[in-house]
Structures are given as C-alpha cells and as structure tokens.
Design a protein around this motif. Structure first.
Motif, PDB file in Angstrom:
ATOM      1  N   ARG A  38      40.136  13.690  14.392  1.00 54.19           N
ATOM      2  CA  ARG A  38      39.300  14.795  14.859  1.00 54.19           C
ATOM      3  C   ARG A  38      38.815  14.557  16.282  1.00 54.19           C
ATOM      4  N   GLU A  39      38.513  13.303  16.603  1.00 47.85           N
ATOM      5  CA  GLU A  39      38.065  12.976  17.957  1.00 47.85           C
ATOM      6  C   GLU A  39      39.178  13.247  18.976  1.00 47.85           C
ATOM      7  N   ARG A  42      39.679  16.983  19.500  1.00 48.40           N
ATOM      8  CA  ARG A  42      38.707  17.586  20.419  1.00 48.40           C
ATOM      9  C   ARG A  42      39.046  17.251  21.866  1.00 48.40           C
ATOM     10  N   THR A  43      39.443  16.024  22.112  1.00 42.41           N
ATOM     11  CA  THR A  43      39.773  15.616  23.471  1.00 42.41           C
ATOM     12  C   THR A  43      40.957  16.406  24.027  1.00 42.41           C
ATOM     13  N   GLY A  45      42.032  19.298  22.795  1.00 39.97           N
ATOM     14  CA  GLY A  45      41.872  20.729  22.603  1.00 39.97           C
ATOM     15  C   GLY A  45      42.904  21.318  21.668  1.00 39.97           C
ATOM     16  N   ASN A  47      44.360  21.592  17.290  1.00 43.79           N
ATOM     17  CA  ASN A  47      43.933  21.582  15.900  1.00 43.79           C
ATOM     18  C   ASN A  47      44.060  20.166  15.331  1.00 43.79           C
ATOM     19  N   PRO A  48      43.096  19.707  14.517  1.00 43.97           N
ATOM     20  CA  PRO A  48      43.211  18.366  13.902  1.00 43.97           C
ATOM     21  C   PRO A  48      44.508  18.184  13.115  1.00 43.97           C
TER      22      PRO A  48
END
Length: 443
Positions: A38-39, A42-43, A45, A47-48
């Motif tokens: 997940r991290e 986010r970095t 941009g 989807n997980p």
C-alpha cells in the motif's frame, strides 16, 4: 527503506521489471526490504492490486521472498545469481578438486555407440508423431528398476536429472509452495526452487540421508514436496540405508499427499544397494541419470513415477522440446548392452579413493564424510579461511556455501582426479589449513 533507490513504473510488469533490473545491477542488494504494497502504491500513484501483482511476478521469478507480516525482501541469493557463481578461480599450477566431475578415464568411449545408433536411425529415421521413448531403453531401464524395488510405473526420458525435477515440480506445485530439500544438498536444486517461485525448507542430512524428524517437521509445517538423493548425495556422499528408508517411508505415510522426488544420479558408479522410498505417497517420481557413470554430455535421465505425474511431464515435454533425441537414447542402449562400463570396478575405484582420503584425514584429527559417490565433505569452522589457505597451498576445493542453507560451514573435495598417492599430502595440507598453521604448496 530502499536507501537511494526509487522504484518506478505504472503497470505491474513495469514495476516488477524495474525491481529486477535494480537487483541485477546491484542497486538493490540481497536482503533489502521492499516497501509495503500500500505504501508503494501511494508513492507510485497506482492501485494496491497493481503492486500486489508486481510482487507476485517477482516472487515467481525468484527475485524476492515474502514472509507474512515481515513483508517482502530481495532474496538472499536471487535466482539470477545462482550458486554456480560461488566457486574458486583456479590459477595455473593448482590442483582442482572442486568441480564434482567424474574421472574421465572411467568414462566409456562414445564413438562406436553413437555410430551404431546413427546407422540405425539412417535405416529408420524417427519422425514427428513417433514414440518418444526407445523401446529397448525402456525395457532395460524397467528391468533394472524392478530388480531394485522401484514400484512399477510408466517411463519417460528427460535431459538430465535437473530437467526431470523441474518438470515434476512444475507439474504439481504452484509459486509460493514449500519444498523440503536436503541441507547440505545439491546447489542446483537450491537455485531451481526460487526460479520456479517455490520456497526451500532445509532438512538436515547425515551419512544415511535426510533426518526423519527434520522431514516430519518440514511436512507438518506445510512443505508440499520432498526431494531426496538416493545414493552419492552431493556434497556429503550420503546414501539412504535400509533402516533410514523404513523411517522415512513411515513419515511419508502420514503425509500421503506429499510429492516425493528421488534422485539416483549415482546409478552405475556406486557400490551400495538402493533402498527406494517411491510409492510411499500418491505422487512420486524416481529419476535415474547416466551422467556420472557414462558422461555428463549425454544429458539423459530415465524418469518413472505415478501415472498422473509422468503423464503431466510427457504432456509438457510435447509443448517444448518434444522428446529427447532417440539417437542419444539408442547410444545409451548400446553402452548398456555392450558393457562399456564395468560398474563394479568404477564404484570400487571411487570408493577406494574416498576411503583413502577420509582415513588420512582421520589420522590427522579431521572428521570427514563420504559414504558413496565422488565427493568428500569436510566440516570446518572457517570456510573462507580454509578455502583460501588450501588455494595458497596449491589445492582448489569447493566452498561449502554452494551446497548449504542452514547447515554449518564445510568444504567439498572431489576425488575423481586424485591418485592414492595424493591422499596423504592433501590430508596434511588440509589439516594444516584448518589448524591455521603454515600451508605447504605441493610441487
């Protein structure tokens, strides 16, 4: 977490390729922790699920490993580096006893066998759609297997033992599955498993083969397969005896869903009887290579097993190489039927050399192992120091790191190129190297 390196990519394959390139270039070193999915999502941009797919690709390629809540990290030994790279560069004038090869003087000449096989092929060429298995090879191999207690099962031929293992593992297992393997054990198996996305579960070994309690713990812990060397185990020379076979069959009987693979690469060059485990589980494969006794370049192994396993292997072969050359198969038949190798004499030659080296080491207080095959395994306290000291003294030995995961440091000596007159000198040099005393270079 990644230091100066920044993972890039928008799609799963792009992210996976970026990480794999960084590992190959040394910018992400073995053991380096990767960001939580997940991290990283986010970095980047994304989807997980995209990052999860990328990590799955990397696991399947053997680049990373995942340990539950501990997250994912670069494998300590990525499949791209391989244990074959852990070797000693042998300078001129140094005796090389590190390679694990057979004695070329004991290998049979191949010219007449291949000439006879080629002449037969000229008269009746093998064409697409023909039986991929030479009937005479099948008949002779099956008779030998029957005589040694290997259960009845269909036969096929692969391009050596490792090819057979890869196809059997791929026929039953999926990325992430755990496989119990001998430790110390064959380095190529340790490399093969992560390349298939599988996890190795090390199992301890003594002179009689895998330790039953260690096998039991591995299977109870979720290992779906077990790989066992029947005789001439590389690197320790272990051979499964009758008592040990009974204990292992009892353990396997409690886990009938285990995939069992037995490697009998020592066929034709060992003087100990076979005590097979085959049949103790529903899915099993028994592999018998001709490499050590008849020549590594023949690239041929006979595989038998349960009907489902062999059928899956045959089916996958049809989609790849199709079959192993019938000319090569026929040449092996010629070697077998022509008595090209005196198996008893070959086994005695290797046995005499192993026993002589182990005895000379023992006289100097150095314990060693080598019950069968071409290798002697010598436990040491400082593996790197022992290898370096012996190299300085004129002997190149194999570092034990090529063959172990959790077991202790050691060195491996291959006796194939040694004469009995070499044993006292090599043993004395080894003893000096282990004591830390000055090593004498042989002349």
């Amino acid at each position: 977490m990644l230091g100066e390196y920044r993972i890039t990519g928008r799609r799963a394959m792009e992210i996976a390729s970026d990480v794999e390139r960084a590992v190959g270039a040394g910018r992400l070193e073995p053991g380096r922790q990767l960001p939580p999915m997940r991290e990283l999502a986010r970095t980047l941009g994304v989807n997980p699920n995209t990052v999860a797919s990328a990590y799955r690709i990397l696991r399947e390629r053997g680049v990373i490993e995942t340990a539950g809540r501990k997250g994912s990290r670069v494998r300590p030994r990525p499949a791209t580096t391989g244990r074959a790279e852990i070797l000693v560069q042998v300078p001129a004038g140094v005796r090389d006893v590190s390679r694990g090869n057979p004695d070329t003087a004991l290998l049979p000449p191949l010219a007449s066998a291949f000439a006879a096989a080629a002449a037969r092929a000229d008269g009746a060429p093998v064409l697409y759609g023909d039986d991929p298995l030479d009937p005479d090879l099948a008949r002779i191999a099956r008779a030998d297997l029957d005589a040694e207690g290997v259960p009845d099962g269909p036969l096929t031929v692969t391009s050596g033992s490792l090819d057979a293992m890869e196809r059997v593992l791929g026929a039953h297992l999926r990325p992430g599955d755990a496989v119990a393997v001998e430790d110390p054990g064959w380095g190529s198996v340790f490399d093969l498993l992560p390349a298939l996305g599988l996890r190795a579960v090390p199992v301890g070994v003594d002179d009689e083969g895998p330790l039953p309690d260690a096998v039991r713990r591995a299977l109870e812990g979720g290992a779906r397969a077990l790989v066992v060397t029947a005789r001439a185990q590389n690197p320790t020379g272990a051979a499964v005896g009758a008592g040990r076979a009974g204990e292992l069959r009892e353990v396997l009987g409690r886990h009938p869903g285990t995939l069992l693979i037995e490697d009998d690469h020592g066929y034709g060059m060992v003087d100990l009887p076979l005590h097979p485990l085959a049949g103790a589980t529903r899915s099993w494969a028994f592999v018998r290579s001709v490499a050590k006794a008849y020549g590594p370049d023949l690239r041929l192994a006979v595989l038998t097993g349960d009907a489902v396993t062999v059928d899956r292997v045959r089916g996958r072969q049809r989609l790849g190489p199709g079959w192993v050359s019938r000319v090569t198969q026929r040449a092996v038949v010629e070697l077998w039927t022509g008595g090209a190798v005196d198996r008893a004499a070959v086994a005695e030659s290797y046995g005499r050399r192993r026993r002589a080296l182990i005895a000379e080491l023992g006289r100097r207080g150095v314990p060693a192992h080598g019950r069968s095959g071409v290798n002697v395994w010598i436990p040491v306290s400082d593996e790197t120091g022992a290898v370096a000291a012996l190299l300085q003294a004129g002997w190149a030995v194999a570092p034990g790191a090529r063959f172990r995961r959790d077991s202790g440091p050691a060195i491996r000596v291959t006796v194939s190129t040694l004469a009995e007159g070499d044993m006292a000198e090599l043993a004395e040099t080894t003893a000096r190297a282990l004591r830390g005393g000055p090593a004498r270079r042989h002349v």
